[in-house]
Scaffold this motif. Structure first.
Motif, PDB file in Angstrom:
ATOM      1  N   ASP A   1      -2.194  -8.505   7.847  1.00 37.03           N
ATOM      2  CA  ASP A   1      -3.185  -8.328   6.784  1.00 37.03           C
ATOM      3  C   ASP A   1      -4.490  -9.061   7.040  1.00 37.03           C
ATOM      4  O   ASP A   1      -5.479  -8.843   6.333  1.00 37.03           O
ATOM      5  CB  ASP A   1      -2.601  -8.788   5.444  1.00 37.03           C
TER       6      ASP A   1
ATOM      7  N   ASP B   1       2.614   0.657   3.267  1.00 31.75           N
ATOM      8  CA  ASP B   1       3.550   0.699   2.131  1.00 31.75           C
ATOM      9  C   ASP B   1       2.815   1.074   0.845  1.00 31.75           C
ATOM     10  O   ASP B   1       3.330   1.869   0.037  1.00 31.75           O
ATOM     11  CB  ASP B   1       4.234  -0.668   1.957  1.00 31.75           C
ATOM     12  N   ARG B   2       1.629   0.494   0.644  1.00 33.95           N
ATOM     13  CA  ARG B   2       0.846   0.811  -0.554  1.00 33.95           C
ATOM     14  C   ARG B   2       0.501   2.295  -0.610  1.00 33.95           C
ATOM     15  O   ARG B   2       0.602   2.932  -1.670  1.00 33.95           O
ATOM     16  CB  ARG B   2      -0.461   0.009  -0.572  1.00 33.95           C
TER      17      ARG B   2
ATOM     18  N   THR C   1       1.694  -3.646   5.103  1.00 31.49           N
ATOM     19  CA  THR C   1       1.444  -3.822   3.673  1.00 31.49           C
ATOM     20  C   THR C   1       0.660  -2.639   3.116  1.00 31.49           C
ATOM     21  O   THR C   1       1.009  -2.062   2.071  1.00 31.49           O
ATOM     22  CB  THR C   1       0.657  -5.124   3.412  1.00 31.49           C
TER      23      THR C   1
END
Length: 362
Positions: A133, A74-75, A71
């Motif tokens: 996460d 990707d950010r 996550t």
């Protein structure tokens, strides 16, 4: 044969944050600083000023997200797409390094790694350790790259909490015990022998100098012994992985670390602290003499590494917890590097034995 030995260049000296711009200008005129909140608060201002002196635009530093998860990778990749920097500068600990290395692999940018703590070798390796996460381990990713440049400022590291250095010692000790095990499955090539030999040198250095290095850091002193230990943790440990490749990778100690991350309460314990306990369990798994385990626990007591489950915040485990730990641990990629098949019950018994020996020497 194909190996990625490590970073293109490694420089360690006090005050090097003021020189980041001089080294960074070879990669372009626009940088994106990525790091954790604490690391950026300590180092970003000096780094940005140094970059500006060389005409390198940095902009607002980017928080990496708190976990080296897909996550957050990707950010970061999306942020790169918007800002279009020429280079990524990773500032902080191992999870920052792995997040940036994985994103850089995807977007094809050079990486300058600036570790602000000496807790892992992440700044000098080409792999990335990925978590979900919430901090539970998920995989070792090779969709990652080694940094082009590693800059280690001993002034910054000397001001970090000593617990990070202690965790780094724990993580680095594992190189010897794990490479000794995994290399049994490998062809005894010059490369493998060199990696295992270096791992043993690093292990012996830590046994000899670890306590003194911890004492120096506690007193805020930068000594040659502390510098040696910092290099052992960040550079030499990574070099073992670089030279050894898949023949000298992590093994049961790291698999047990990863398995233990299923318990949320352990997330307040640092990676290297848990790995250190994993070493004890690996020795039990291998059937090593109890005396060897006890001697290592004695060293742990000197440098303040944990040697039992309660010391890592793990609550008393029910039968189903033990079973889940064993079942998860044997699925971890690291465990397949052991020179023999490992069952969930073997893991349970090894962890319980290590825990018992550690409690006995408190």
């Amino acid at each position: 044969m194909e190996v990625v030995v490590g970073p293109g260049k490694y420089i360690r000296r006090a005050g090097i944050l003021s020189e980041v711009g001089q080294h960074g200008k070879q990669y372009g005129t626009k940088a994106l600083l990525v790091g954790g909140h604490t690391a950026l608060s300590v180092a970003a201002e000096k780094i940005t000023a140094s970059l500006a002196e060389q005409g390198i635009e940095a902009g607002t530093p980017f928080w990496y997200g708190g976990e080296s998860s897909w996550t957050n990778i990707d950010r970061l990749a999306a942020e790169v797409g918007q800002r279009k920097p020429d280079m990524l500068i990773a500032v902080g600990g191992g999870k920052v390094m792995d997040t940036v290395k994985a994103a850089a692999y995807r977007v094809g940018l050079p990486v300058i790694a600036i570790p602000t703590i000496a807790a892992t070798c992440a700044a000098t390796t080409s792999i990335a350790i990925i978590y979900d996460d919430h901090g539970t381990f998920t995989e070792i990713s090779r969709r990652s790259k080694a940094p082009e440049l590693v800059l280690v400022d001993t002034t910054v590291i000397s001001k970090a909490p000593v617990r990070f250095l202690i965790a780094g010692i724990g993580d680095t000790l594992a190189k010897w015990f794990e490479s000794r095990a995994t290399s049994q499955k490998a062809v005894p090539s010059a490369r493998v022998k060199s990696a295992v030999g270096l791992a043993k040198v690093v292990y012996e250095l830590l046994l000899e100098s670890g306590k003194e290095a911890v004492a120096a850091l506690e007193q805020g002193q930068i000594t040659p012994v502390l510098e040696d230990v910092i290099d052992a943790i960040i550079l030499l440990s990574g070099s073992v992985s670089g030279y050894g490749g898949d023949d000298c990778r992590t093994a049961a100690a790291h698999a047990i670390y990863s398995g233990l991350t299923i318990f949320p309460e352990i997330h307040e314990t640092y990676h290297g602290e848990i790995v250190a306990f994993g070493i004890l369990a690996q020795l039990a798994l291998e059937g090593r003499e109890e005396q060897e385990i006890r001697e290592l626990i004695s060293y742990y007591r000197e440098v303040k590494l944990p040697a039992s489950l309660p010391e890592m915040g793990v609550r008393p485990l029910a039968a189903e917890d033990w079973q889940r730990l064993g079942e998860v641990t044997v699925t971890i990629e690291d465990m397949a590097n052991m020179p023999f098949a490992v069952s969930p019950q073997m893991v349970i018994e090894a962890v319980q034995k290590a825990d018992g020996l550690g409690r006995a020497q408190q």
